[in-house]
Every structure is written in C-alpha cells, then in structure tokens.
Write an enzyme that holds these catalytic residues in place. Structure first.
Site, PDB file in Angstrom:
ATOM      1  N   ASP A  29       0.711  -1.375  -0.263  1.00  0.00           N
ATOM      2  CA  ASP A  29       0.227  -0.018   0.006  1.00  0.00           C
ATOM      3  C   ASP A  29       0.895   1.126  -0.013  1.00  0.00           C
ATOM      4  OD1 ASP A  29      -1.879  -2.251  -0.155  1.00  0.00           O
ATOM      5  OD2 ASP A  29      -3.027  -1.458   2.209  1.00  0.00           O
ATOM      6  N   VAL A  31       3.855   1.407  -1.509  1.00  0.00           N
ATOM      7  CA  VAL A  31       4.425   1.664  -2.605  1.00  0.00           C
ATOM      8  C   VAL A  31       3.498   2.711  -3.646  1.00  0.00           C
ATOM      9  CG1 VAL A  31       5.320   0.692  -4.805  1.00  0.00           C
ATOM     10  CG2 VAL A  31       6.240   0.597  -1.814  1.00  0.00           C
ATOM     11  N   THR A  32       1.887   1.391  -3.041  1.00  0.00           N
ATOM     12  CA  THR A  32       0.888   2.774  -3.919  1.00  0.00           C
ATOM     13  C   THR A  32       1.072   3.968  -3.971  1.00  0.00           C
ATOM     14  OG1 THR A  32      -0.418  -0.023  -4.292  1.00  0.00           O
ATOM     15  CG2 THR A  32      -1.310   1.819  -4.583  1.00  0.00           C
ATOM     16  N   ASP A  66       2.751   0.510  -9.590  1.00  0.00           N
ATOM     17  CA  ASP A  66       1.704  -0.617  -9.870  1.00  0.00           C
ATOM     18  C   ASP A  66       1.889  -1.657 -10.543  1.00  0.00           C
ATOM     19  OD1 ASP A  66      -1.143  -0.271 -10.684  1.00  0.00           O
ATOM     20  OD2 ASP A  66      -0.568  -0.047 -12.816  1.00  0.00           O
ATOM     21  N   ASP A  69       3.871  -2.964  -6.215  1.00  0.00           N
ATOM     22  CA  ASP A  69       2.980  -3.087  -5.251  1.00  0.00           C
ATOM     23  C   ASP A  69       2.332  -4.047  -5.663  1.00  0.00           C
ATOM     24  OD1 ASP A  69       1.421  -2.339  -7.427  1.00  0.00           O
ATOM     25  OD2 ASP A  69       0.543  -0.995  -6.084  1.00  0.00           O
ATOM     26  N   GLY A  70       2.343  -4.826  -7.164  1.00  0.00           N
ATOM     27  CA  GLY A  70       1.829  -6.110  -7.442  1.00  0.00           C
ATOM     28  C   GLY A  70       2.042  -7.478  -6.864  1.00  0.00           C
ATOM     29  N   ARG A  74       1.342 -10.717  -4.207  1.00  0.00           N
ATOM     30  CA  ARG A  74       1.705 -11.878  -4.286  1.00  0.00           C
ATOM     31  C   ARG A  74       2.844 -12.674  -3.532  1.00  0.00           C
ATOM     32  NH1 ARG A  74       0.859  -9.290  -9.468  1.00  0.00           N
ATOM     33  NH2 ARG A  74       2.906  -9.465  -9.806  1.00  0.00           N
ATOM     34  N   ASP A  87      -5.772   0.089  -5.473  1.00  0.00           N
ATOM     35  CA  ASP A  87      -4.461   0.181  -6.302  1.00  0.00           C
ATOM     36  C   ASP A  87      -5.248   1.718  -7.749  1.00  0.00           C
ATOM     37  OD1 ASP A  87      -2.788  -0.192  -7.975  1.00  0.00           O
ATOM     38  OD2 ASP A  87      -3.460  -1.524  -9.146  1.00  0.00           O
ATOM     39  N   ASP A  91      -5.199   5.173  -9.973  1.00  0.00           N
ATOM     40  CA  ASP A  91      -4.791   4.926 -10.779  1.00  0.00           C
ATOM     41  C   ASP A  91      -5.639   6.365 -11.195  1.00  0.00           C
ATOM     42  OD1 ASP A  91      -3.084   2.617 -11.276  1.00  0.00           O
ATOM     43  OD2 ASP A  91      -4.754   0.948 -12.146  1.00  0.00           O
TER      44      ASP A  91
END
Length: 200
Positions: A29, A31-32, A66, A69-70, A74, A87, A91
């Site tokens: 979060d 990083v997002t 983007d 963070d994903g 994971r 996210d 965006d």
C-alpha cells in the site's frame, strides 16, 4: 495488449526490488500511494510549468510502482480485495493528473488550445473506458474487450509528451491524443455491445 506482453518482463525485472522492500518493512500500500503521489507531482507540477521531457522522466520513475506493489502483494500472498480497490482508485488520480497537466500547460504557456482540449477529451473518454468495465463486472458481466487499456494510454501519452519536450513538433502529441480519443470511443462501443449481448 501491453499488459499482456510487458507485465511478465517487468515482473522479472522488479521482483528483486519488491523482495528488498518487503524485507525492510515497506508495505504494498505504501508503494502504491508513493507511486501515485510521484506521478501526480510530475503531472501537476512539471507539466504545467512546461517541463515536458523532465516531467516525463520523473513520472516514469514512479509509474512502475503499479507493477512493484502487485509483486509485493503476491509475495506476501495477500488475497484481500483492499489492495486491488486502492490500486484502481489511485490509478484514476494518476491518470487525471497526467492528462490535466498536459491540458493546463497547453491552455497557458504552451498556447495550443487544440492539444488542451484533446487532452481533456482523452481523459474523460479514458475514465469512461475504465468505468464501463468496472460497472459491468460489478453486475456480473464480462467487458474485458477493446484496444484502449490504461497501459496503452499512459505509454502513448508519456512517449509523445516526452518527445515534444525534446523538440519534436507538437502535432505529434495532438495526433496521439486524437488517436487515444478514437481508440477509447471504439473500446466504449465494444464494451457496451459486449454487455448488451450478455444481458439479452
């Protein structure tokens, strides 16, 4: 299309960085949010001041958050919906800042109303592309069709804006924005038709 072919490559590139950030207690979060703030600063500070090339470089440094963070989510095996919601919401802020920044510059110091108007229209249509898919999916329909996904829109805008900042004629940016408007219109139509077919 860029999401399909480029995500695997960038995942392999940024996986070590994602693991390094997690080891230091940084959350996906964070990083997002940081990535979105960076993009917004580039779009709403650099672009309106006419620093199109340097603004593009600054934005590019943050746009990959983007992906990062994903990867982090994971690696943490986070399956909740909060991350996806955050996210997707942020965006929209980032997209708005980029197109608005271009528009502000060309309505003021850039003195090219055609590009300013095209940027606003591209922004609105791009938001509709995203909204239609989200609304369709919330109603149980599949609207994952079209040629104007977010990745394509952002890459096209950033490349064209950066090149104009290097001295390429402004007509390039205008043509790219008009092409994005046309692609968004086609995608909106395709998604509306897809949902209509499923609803009948």
């Amino acid at each position: 299309m860029l999401n399909k072919y480029a995500r695997g490559f960038f995942t392999s590139v940024f996986t070590p960085l994602a693991a390094w950030l997690l080891k230091r207690g940084v959350s996906p979060d964070a990083v997002t949010i940081l990535g979105t703030l960076g993009v917004m600063v580039g779009g709403l500070v650099f672009y309106p001041l006419g620093h199109l090339f340097w603004g593009t470089l600054f934005i590019t440094a943050f746009i990959f958050s983007d992906v990062i963070d994903g990867i982090m989510a994971r690696q943490q095996e986070r399956t909740g919906k909060w991350g996806g919601f955050l996210d997707s919401t942020l965006d929209r802020f980032a997209d708005g800042a980029l197109f608005a920044g271009v528009s502000i510059w060309y309505f003021t110091g850039g003195q090219n109303d055609a590009i300013g108007i095209a940027a606003i229209i591209a922004l609105v249509l791009g938001m509709l592309v995203s909204y239609i898919r989200a609304k369709a999916e919330s109603l149980g329909f599949n609207a994952n069709v079209g040629i104007a996904e977010r990745a394509e829109r952002l890459v096209s805008l950033l490349v064209a804006t950066g090149l104009v900042g290097l001295g390429v004629p402004e007509v390039l940016l205008l043509v790219v924005l008009l092409a994005l408007c046309a692609a968004s219109c086609v995608t909106i139509g395709q998604r509306m038709l897809a949902v209509r077919r499923q609803a009948i």
